[in-house]
Design a protein around this motif. Structure first.
Motif, PDB file in Angstrom:
ATOM      1  N   LYS A 155      44.057  50.469  53.633  1.00 30.57           N
ATOM      2  CA  LYS A 155      43.007  50.746  54.623  1.00 30.57           C
ATOM      3  C   LYS A 155      41.829  51.456  53.964  1.00 30.57           C
ATOM      4  CE  LYS A 155      42.298  53.006  59.111  1.00 30.57           C
ATOM      5  NZ  LYS A 155      41.206  53.884  58.684  1.00 30.57           N
ATOM      6  N   GLN A 156      42.124  52.425  53.097  1.00 31.61           N
ATOM      7  CA  GLN A 156      41.056  53.113  52.381  1.00 31.61           C
ATOM      8  C   GLN A 156      40.266  52.150  51.499  1.00 31.61           C
ATOM      9  OE1 GLN A 156      40.262  56.514  52.746  1.00 31.61           O
ATOM     10  NE2 GLN A 156      41.669  56.227  54.471  1.00 31.61           N
ATOM     11  N   ARG A 157      40.968  51.229  50.859  1.00 28.72           N
ATOM     12  CA  ARG A 157      40.287  50.293  49.972  1.00 28.72           C
ATOM     13  C   ARG A 157      39.383  49.335  50.733  1.00 28.72           C
ATOM     14  NH1 ARG A 157      45.310  49.058  45.721  1.00 28.72           N
ATOM     15  NH2 ARG A 157      44.844  50.834  44.341  1.00 28.72           N
ATOM     16  N   LYS A 158      39.805  48.928  51.928  1.00 24.94           N
ATOM     17  CA  LYS A 158      38.952  48.067  52.737  1.00 24.94           C
ATOM     18  C   LYS A 158      37.684  48.792  53.165  1.00 24.94           C
ATOM     19  CE  LYS A 158      42.641  45.118  54.487  1.00 24.94           C
ATOM     20  NZ  LYS A 158      43.433  44.695  55.684  1.00 24.94           N
ATOM     21  N   GLU A 159      37.742  50.120  53.202  1.00 26.64           N
ATOM     22  CA  GLU A 159      36.574  50.928  53.542  1.00 26.64           C
ATOM     23  C   GLU A 159      35.766  51.320  52.307  1.00 26.64           C
ATOM     24  OE1 GLU A 159      38.215  54.177  55.685  1.00 26.64           O
ATOM     25  OE2 GLU A 159      38.749  52.971  57.448  1.00 26.64           O
ATOM     26  N   GLY A 160      36.159  50.783  51.145  1.00 29.28           N
ATOM     27  CA  GLY A 160      35.391  51.032  49.926  1.00 29.28           C
ATOM     28  C   GLY A 160      35.811  52.242  49.133  1.00 29.28           C
ATOM     29  N   GLN A 161      36.947  52.867  49.482  1.00 31.46           N
ATOM     30  CA  GLN A 161      37.433  54.028  48.748  1.00 31.46           C
ATOM     31  C   GLN A 161      38.678  53.657  47.945  1.00 31.46           C
ATOM     32  OE1 GLN A 161      37.481  57.794  50.929  1.00 31.46           O
ATOM     33  NE2 GLN A 161      36.513  56.770  52.665  1.00 31.46           N
ATOM     34  N   CYS A 162      39.052  54.567  47.047  1.00 29.22           N
ATOM     35  CA  CYS A 162      40.267  54.391  46.238  1.00 29.22           C
ATOM     36  C   CYS A 162      40.258  53.062  45.490  1.00 29.22           C
ATOM     37  CB  CYS A 162      41.517  54.498  47.106  1.00 29.22           C
ATOM     38  SG  CYS A 162      41.722  56.111  47.882  1.00 29.22           S
ATOM     39  N   LEU A 163      39.135  52.700  44.926  1.00 34.89           N
ATOM     40  CA  LEU A 163      39.001  51.472  44.145  1.00 34.89           C
ATOM     41  C   LEU A 163      38.799  51.817  42.678  1.00 34.89           C
ATOM     42  CD1 LEU A 163      36.582  49.526  46.517  1.00 34.89           C
ATOM     43  CD2 LEU A 163      38.987  49.014  46.141  1.00 34.89           C
ATOM     44  N   ARG A 164      39.368  51.012  41.803  1.00 33.75           N
ATOM     45  CA  ARG A 164      39.177  51.208  40.366  1.00 33.75           C
ATOM     46  C   ARG A 164      37.867  50.555  39.948  1.00 33.75           C
ATOM     47  NH1 ARG A 164      44.735  49.856  40.759  1.00 33.75           N
ATOM     48  NH2 ARG A 164      46.114  51.529  40.032  1.00 33.75           N
ATOM     49  N   PRO A 165      36.940  51.315  39.367  1.00 32.55           N
ATOM     50  CA  PRO A 165      35.686  50.711  38.894  1.00 32.55           C
ATOM     51  C   PRO A 165      35.959  49.824  37.684  1.00 32.55           C
ATOM     52  CG  PRO A 165      35.794  53.026  38.287  1.00 32.55           C
ATOM     53  CD  PRO A 165      36.972  52.779  39.175  1.00 32.55           C
ATOM     54  N   VAL A 166      35.487  48.586  37.756  1.00 35.09           N
ATOM     55  CA  VAL A 166      35.788  47.572  36.753  1.00 35.09           C
ATOM     56  C   VAL A 166      34.518  47.141  36.040  1.00 35.09           C
ATOM     57  CG1 VAL A 166      36.740  45.253  36.365  1.00 35.09           C
ATOM     58  CG2 VAL A 166      37.752  46.739  38.115  1.00 35.09           C
ATOM     59  N   LEU A 167      34.609  47.036  34.717  1.00 41.16           N
ATOM     60  CA  LEU A 167      33.572  46.401  33.909  1.00 41.16           C
ATOM     61  C   LEU A 167      34.112  45.047  33.489  1.00 41.16           C
ATOM     62  CD1 LEU A 167      30.925  46.337  32.261  1.00 41.16           C
ATOM     63  CD2 LEU A 167      32.164  47.477  30.409  1.00 41.16           C
ATOM     64  N   ALA A 168      33.475  43.960  33.945  1.00 36.16           N
ATOM     65  CA  ALA A 168      33.916  42.613  33.615  1.00 36.16           C
ATOM     66  C   ALA A 168      33.106  42.096  32.440  1.00 36.16           C
ATOM     67  CB  ALA A 168      33.760  41.687  34.813  1.00 36.16           C
ATOM     68  N   ALA A 169      33.795  41.467  31.489  1.00 35.48           N
ATOM     69  CA  ALA A 169      33.133  40.985  30.273  1.00 35.48           C
ATOM     70  C   ALA A 169      33.614  39.583  29.965  1.00 35.48           C
ATOM     71  CB  ALA A 169      33.431  41.922  29.106  1.00 35.48           C
ATOM     72  N   GLY A 170      32.680  38.630  29.986  1.00 40.69           N
ATOM     73  CA  GLY A 170      33.033  37.244  29.701  1.00 40.69           C
ATOM     74  C   GLY A 170      31.894  36.317  30.062  1.00 40.69           C
ATOM     75  N   SER A 171      32.180  35.046  30.170  1.00 38.92           N
ATOM     76  CA  SER A 171      31.150  34.074  30.528  1.00 38.92           C
ATOM     77  C   SER A 171      30.752  34.267  31.987  1.00 38.92           C
ATOM     78  CB  SER A 171      31.667  32.655  30.314  1.00 38.92           C
ATOM     79  OG  SER A 171      32.693  32.354  31.238  1.00 38.92           O
ATOM     80  N   PRO A 172      29.503  33.948  32.348  1.00 39.47           N
ATOM     81  CA  PRO A 172      29.064  34.133  33.742  1.00 39.47           C
ATOM     82  C   PRO A 172      29.949  33.408  34.756  1.00 39.47           C
ATOM     83  CG  PRO A 172      27.167  33.769  32.330  1.00 39.47           C
ATOM     84  CD  PRO A 172      28.378  33.549  31.471  1.00 39.47           C
ATOM     85  N   ALA A 173      30.421  32.225  34.431  1.00 43.53           N
ATOM     86  CA  ALA A 173      31.234  31.466  35.386  1.00 43.53           C
ATOM     87  C   ALA A 173      32.567  32.146  35.661  1.00 43.53           C
ATOM     88  CB  ALA A 173      31.461  30.044  34.864  1.00 43.53           C
ATOM     89  N   THR A 174      33.240  32.607  34.610  1.00 34.91           N
ATOM     90  CA  THR A 174      34.549  33.246  34.810  1.00 34.91           C
ATOM     91  C   THR A 174      34.409  34.624  35.436  1.00 34.91           C
ATOM     92  OG1 THR A 174      34.501  34.079  32.522  1.00 34.91           O
ATOM     93  CG2 THR A 174      35.599  31.965  32.910  1.00 34.91           C
ATOM     94  N   VAL A 175      33.333  35.342  35.098  1.00 34.00           N
ATOM     95  CA  VAL A 175      33.097  36.649  35.718  1.00 34.00           C
ATOM     96  C   VAL A 175      32.773  36.469  37.201  1.00 34.00           C
ATOM     97  CG1 VAL A 175      31.540  38.619  35.792  1.00 34.00           C
ATOM     98  CG2 VAL A 175      32.416  37.819  33.604  1.00 34.00           C
ATOM     99  N   ARG A 176      31.994  35.449  37.520  1.00 33.61           N
ATOM    100  CA  ARG A 176      31.662  35.194  38.933  1.00 33.61           C
ATOM    101  C   ARG A 176      32.933  34.930  39.744  1.00 33.61           C
ATOM    102  NH1 ARG A 176      27.824  31.843  38.211  1.00 33.61           N
ATOM    103  NH2 ARG A 176      26.081  33.165  38.852  1.00 33.61           N
ATOM    104  N   ASP A 177      33.875  34.198  39.161  1.00 27.90           N
ATOM    105  CA  ASP A 177      35.139  33.933  39.850  1.00 27.90           C
ATOM    106  C   ASP A 177      35.913  35.233  40.077  1.00 27.90           C
ATOM    107  OD1 ASP A 177      37.349  32.117  40.795  1.00 27.90           O
ATOM    108  OD2 ASP A 177      38.362  33.007  39.072  1.00 27.90           O
TER     109      ASP A 177
END
Length: 492
Positions: A155-177
């Protein structure tokens, strides 16, 4: 944030600004959530052990090792030690997937074995009580507490809390997915907050689907150390050679970030994936799916016993439903239909009738109103459905007679959706893998949207179940089915 807004107790005071919103480092709430889980397990174990010891304790025991206080306290220490040794409190598994409950179950089983051996060694007369009553009761209470904590976390995560901040690194197509998947499933706990691409330029003016592009692939480690991302998600791109991935792993040492690499493989996960070191080379080994063996035998026993118990439990309800079906419209109580089961063998499925008599013959007249995707025929407001039938479908009560199919062995409690013969005949070789296991009364499709699912997504979920099946996954699906049925969404 407006004055008066509620803030999660797992949130940290340390924040950073991302896209105009406040983002909190995951490491703080993760540790607080982990401590909450440990406290919940400890309290639940103590309460169960104490209650059983008080109620059944051998107060007149002559020997110290048979006194309930010693047994209760020893059982609690044993259970908590097994949970710690089995890595049941690892942050990586808390709050998502079946692995959390799988580790919890394995740890409690190990505690049971040690307790039994200890009882034999000490010749305790009361040890059976703790093996067959205390440990199962502890398992029931701790799993319930874990599940309630998980519901709160989601429930907290659906409200935008308790989420792990992620840095995505790769091709634009795979990152978009990856971005699309994390937004669709926030309960998994990832939020892509920054992107690194091969050229460091976003296709949308410095952004990729609304996420800022902060640099090139060679800059990943620097951004992680400066901005404190919790996860580095490496998606496929020619830049990521073995040497490049190794250097990135070295550069991330000492940071709080987990490096997650998406293998260019089929969608296989769970207990079938293993990392082995062969000649100093780390290899990802994918074991064959288990269609036979001990675990399947256990599933078969659970299916038969579970179906028998549920039939007894729901007998009064089924009788009431039968009377309502008879009173609502002309026709029989039950509706039978041929379906395709394991290895392509046909069987007759049984349901409560939810349509008017002769409904199958009127299907051609509704062809232009078909809302189903792929090979499925679905009409959201089907005029053939009776008033009682609409209620039965909404809460899946029409499927209760299928427990007879489970009891007789043609179906399982959990499995892929049972297809029609004409639907099965149109399957390609890949989709036919759904027929390698028995169809189920419920499954991943049931808890993920039911009739609202697109055809491709329903097939993907069925194939995922076939590939990644486990007893723990079955238990999670059965538990979530109750909530899906009570909500009544996606059934028509």
């Amino acid at each position: 944030m407006q004055q008066g807004d509620l803030v999660s107790p797992f949130a940290s005071a340390r924040t950073r600004l991302v896209n105009g919103t406040i983002s909190k480092p995951a490491v703080d709430w993760e540790q607080r959530y982990r401590r909450t889980v440990i406290a919940g397990d400890t309290l639940a174990t103590a309460l169960v052990a104490g209650a059983i010891g008080n109620f059944f304790g051998a107060r007149d025991a002559a020997d110290w090792h048979e006194k309930w206080v010693i047994l209760a306290f020893g059982t609690e220490l044993l259970v908590l030690g097994a949970l710690a040794a089995g890595r049941s409190w690892a942050p990586a598994v808390l709050g998502q997937g079946a692995e959390e409950f799988r580790r919890l179950g394995r740890s409690l089983f190990a505690a049971t074995v040690v307790l039994a051996l200890g009882g034999i060694a000490l010749t305790s007369r009361n040890i059976k009580l703790w093996i067959f009553v205390a440990i199962p009761a502890i398992a029931l209470v701790t799993m319930t507490v874990r599940y309630l904590l998980r519901l709160w976390l989601h429930k907290q995560r659906k409200e935008g809390q308790c989420l792990r901040p992620v840095l995505a690194a790769g091709s634009p197509a795979t990152v978009r997915d990856l971005i699309a998947r994390t937004r669709k499933s926030p309960h998994l706990g990832w939020r892509v907050e920054a992107v690194c691409t091969p050229d460091g330029i976003g296709p949308d003016g410095g952004h990729l689907d609304g996420v800022p592009v902060v640099g090139r692939l060679a800059d990943v480690a620097g951004h992680v150390r400066r901005d404190g991302y919790r996860v580095v998600a490496v998606t496929p791109d020619p830049h990521w050679s073995p040497d490049g991935l190794q250097r990135l792993a070295w550069n991330l040492e000492g940071s709080d970030a987990d490096m997650v690499v998406a293998p260019v493989l089929m969608e296989v996960a769970g207990p079938r994936l293993h990392v082995d070191a062969v000649l100093g080379i780390p290899l990802l080994r994918v074991s064959m799916p288990a269609f036979t063996g001990g675990r399947r035998a256990v599933k078969e026993v659970v299916d038969r016993l579970g179906a028998a118990l549920l039939l007894l439990l729901f007998a009064p309800l089924m009788l009431g439903v039968a009377l309502l079906v008879l009173a609502d419209s002309r026709g029989g109580v039950l509706y039978s239909q041929r379906r395709v089961g394991k290895d392509g063998r046909e069987f007759t499925i049984v349901k409560f009738r939810t349509m008017v008599a002769g409904a199958h013959g009127a299907r051609s007249a509704l062809a232009d109103r078909d809302e189903g995707a792929g090979l499925l025929f679905k009409v959201r407001r089907d005029p053939r459905v009776t008033r009682v039938g609409a209620v039965l479908r909404r809460y899946s009560l029409d499927e209760l007679p299928q427990l007879v199919n489970v009891l007789t062995g043609s179906m399982s409690l959990v499995g892929p959706r049972p297809p029609l013969p004409e639907e099965s005949a149109a399957y390609g070789p890949d989709i036919r893998r759904r027929l390698l296991v028995k169809p189920g009364l419920t499954g991943l499709w049931q808890i993920s949207g039911r009739s609202d699912l697109p055809w491709g997504e329903a097939v993907r979920l069925d194939l995922r179940y076939v590939e990644d099946w486990s007893l723990a996954l079955d238990a999670v699906i059965l538990w979530k089915t109750l909530r899906a049925v009570l909500q009544g969404r996606g059934a028509y």
